[in-house]
Design an enzyme around this catalytic site. Structure first.
Site, PDB file in Angstrom:
ATOM      1  N   TYR A  76       0.884  -1.076   0.030  1.00 43.71           N
ATOM      2  CA  TYR A  76       0.139   0.130   0.156  1.00 43.71           C
ATOM      3  C   TYR A  76       0.904   1.254   0.167  1.00 43.71           C
ATOM      4  O   TYR A  76       0.659   2.111  -0.615  1.00 43.71           O
ATOM      5  CB  TYR A  76      -0.932  -0.108   1.189  1.00 43.71           C
ATOM      6  CG  TYR A  76      -1.937  -1.181   1.377  1.00 43.71           C
ATOM      7  CD1 TYR A  76      -2.827  -1.463   0.405  1.00 43.71           C
ATOM      8  CD2 TYR A  76      -1.550  -2.180   2.340  1.00 43.71           C
ATOM      9  CE1 TYR A  76      -3.776  -2.730   0.323  1.00 43.71           C
ATOM     10  CE2 TYR A  76      -2.284  -3.036   2.281  1.00 43.71           C
ATOM     11  CZ  TYR A  76      -3.426  -3.488   1.493  1.00 43.71           C
ATOM     12  OH  TYR A  76      -4.093  -4.828   1.601  1.00 43.71           O
ATOM     13  N   ASN A 135     -12.736  -1.282  -3.695  1.00 42.25           N
ATOM     14  CA  ASN A 135     -12.674  -1.575  -5.351  1.00 42.25           C
ATOM     15  C   ASN A 135     -13.913  -2.201  -5.896  1.00 42.25           C
ATOM     16  O   ASN A 135     -14.101  -3.318  -5.463  1.00 42.25           O
ATOM     17  CB  ASN A 135     -11.465  -2.420  -5.355  1.00 42.25           C
ATOM     18  CG  ASN A 135     -11.147  -2.877  -6.879  1.00 42.25           C
ATOM     19  OD1 ASN A 135     -11.782  -2.387  -7.787  1.00 42.25           O
ATOM     20  ND2 ASN A 135     -10.217  -3.930  -7.075  1.00 42.25           N
ATOM     21  N   CYS A 189      -6.677  -6.376  -6.920  1.00 40.44           N
ATOM     22  CA  CYS A 189      -6.363  -5.827  -5.705  1.00 40.44           C
ATOM     23  C   CYS A 189      -5.646  -6.952  -4.644  1.00 40.44           C
ATOM     24  O   CYS A 189      -5.194  -6.483  -3.695  1.00 40.44           O
ATOM     25  CB  CYS A 189      -7.573  -5.016  -4.946  1.00 40.44           C
ATOM     26  SG  CYS A 189      -9.040  -5.859  -4.745  1.00 40.44           S
ATOM     27  N   HIS A 190      -5.604  -8.014  -4.859  1.00 43.08           N
ATOM     28  CA  HIS A 190      -5.241  -9.212  -4.222  1.00 43.08           C
ATOM     29  C   HIS A 190      -3.818  -8.976  -4.079  1.00 43.08           C
ATOM     30  O   HIS A 190      -3.033  -9.429  -3.417  1.00 43.08           O
ATOM     31  CB  HIS A 190      -5.702 -10.499  -4.509  1.00 43.08           C
ATOM     32  CG  HIS A 190      -5.344 -11.050  -5.830  1.00 43.08           C
ATOM     33  ND1 HIS A 190      -6.138 -10.599  -6.891  1.00 43.08           N
ATOM     34  CD2 HIS A 190      -4.317 -11.734  -6.511  1.00 43.08           C
ATOM     35  CE1 HIS A 190      -5.567 -11.004  -8.043  1.00 43.08           C
ATOM     36  NE2 HIS A 190      -4.530 -11.569  -7.799  1.00 43.08           N
ATOM     37  N   GLU A 233      -0.719 -17.732  -8.614  1.00 46.14           N
ATOM     38  CA  GLU A 233       0.303 -16.661  -9.484  1.00 46.14           C
ATOM     39  C   GLU A 233       1.833 -16.816  -9.129  1.00 46.14           C
ATOM     40  O   GLU A 233       2.640 -16.138  -9.745  1.00 46.14           O
ATOM     41  CB  GLU A 233      -0.197 -15.208  -9.195  1.00 46.14           C
ATOM     42  CG  GLU A 233      -1.489 -14.874  -9.741  1.00 46.14           C
ATOM     43  CD  GLU A 233      -1.849 -13.297  -9.591  1.00 46.14           C
ATOM     44  OE1 GLU A 233      -1.159 -12.495  -9.076  1.00 46.14           O
ATOM     45  OE2 GLU A 233      -3.305 -13.214  -9.878  1.00 46.14           O
TER      46      GLU A 233
END
Length: 189
Positions: free
Chosen positions: A108, A131, A139-140, A166
């Site tokens: 952040y 969001n 946003c993860h 990912e």
């Protein structure tokens, strides 16, 4: 008029709420199910007059979200979203978040610095907590500076699962164990 598309995913129902703007479909909200809170119930509460409907463009987005949640590398164009409903600050945050590639994370604080608000980490967290387009704007991929996950609309378990899909590693304490954050300036030796 708002329309809904409901997709069943490994993480529970996901609801796409959309409308037409200038004769083009635009997503106004993506609702994720979270522990104890179904996306379908959220949609019924927030958009009680929405009707089930689709179009080829939204069918393609729904399919892409299904594939993303199954672990495929998918990028959904930001142009399908109605960013105009967001404040200029939130738009800047969402655009910066959108540019974090699959397999990377940022904090952040780094996102805040990147958009020119170096003391705005908490405001960035708030913008991402609200969001309207989770998954489309991934946003993860934003975490706390201490490498803890922070929050996520679909719940922390979903956030960790998405990051694991990912290729993001975690240590035994559940913290992200990456060598570099997106938007971090590398030190030259």
């Amino acid at each position: 008029m708002h329309h809904t598309i409901i997709e069943t995913t490994p993480f529970g129902p996901v609801v796409l709420l959309w409308t037409r703007r200038n004769d083009r479909p635009k997503i106004v909200r993506v609702l994720l199910s979270a522990p104890g809170l179904s996306a379908i119930a959220q949609a019924a509460r927030l958009y009680p007059d929405a009707v089930a409907a689709s179009c080829p463009e939204l069918d393609a987005i729904a399919s892409a979200i299904q594939r993303m949640l199954a672990g495929e590398a998918v990028e959904i164009p930001l142009t399908i979203t109605d960013l105009a409903q967001c404040s200029p600050f939130q738009q800047a945050v969402l655009r910066a978040e959108y540019r974090i590639p699959r397999g990377a994370v940022s904090t952040y604080r780094l996102i805040a610095a990147h958009i020119g608000v170096p003391t705005g980490a908490r405001a960035v967290g708030t913008a991402l907590a609200h969001n309207p387009f989770p998954l489309i704007v991934p946003c993860h991929r934003a975490i706390r500076s201490d490498r803890q996950l922070g929050g996520f609309q679909g719940g922390v378990t979903m956030k960790q699962a998405l990051l694991t899909q990912e290729g993001i590693p975690f240590d035994a304490a559940g913290r992200v164990a990456c060598a570099h954050f997106h938007y971090e300036q590398r030190q030259r030796g």
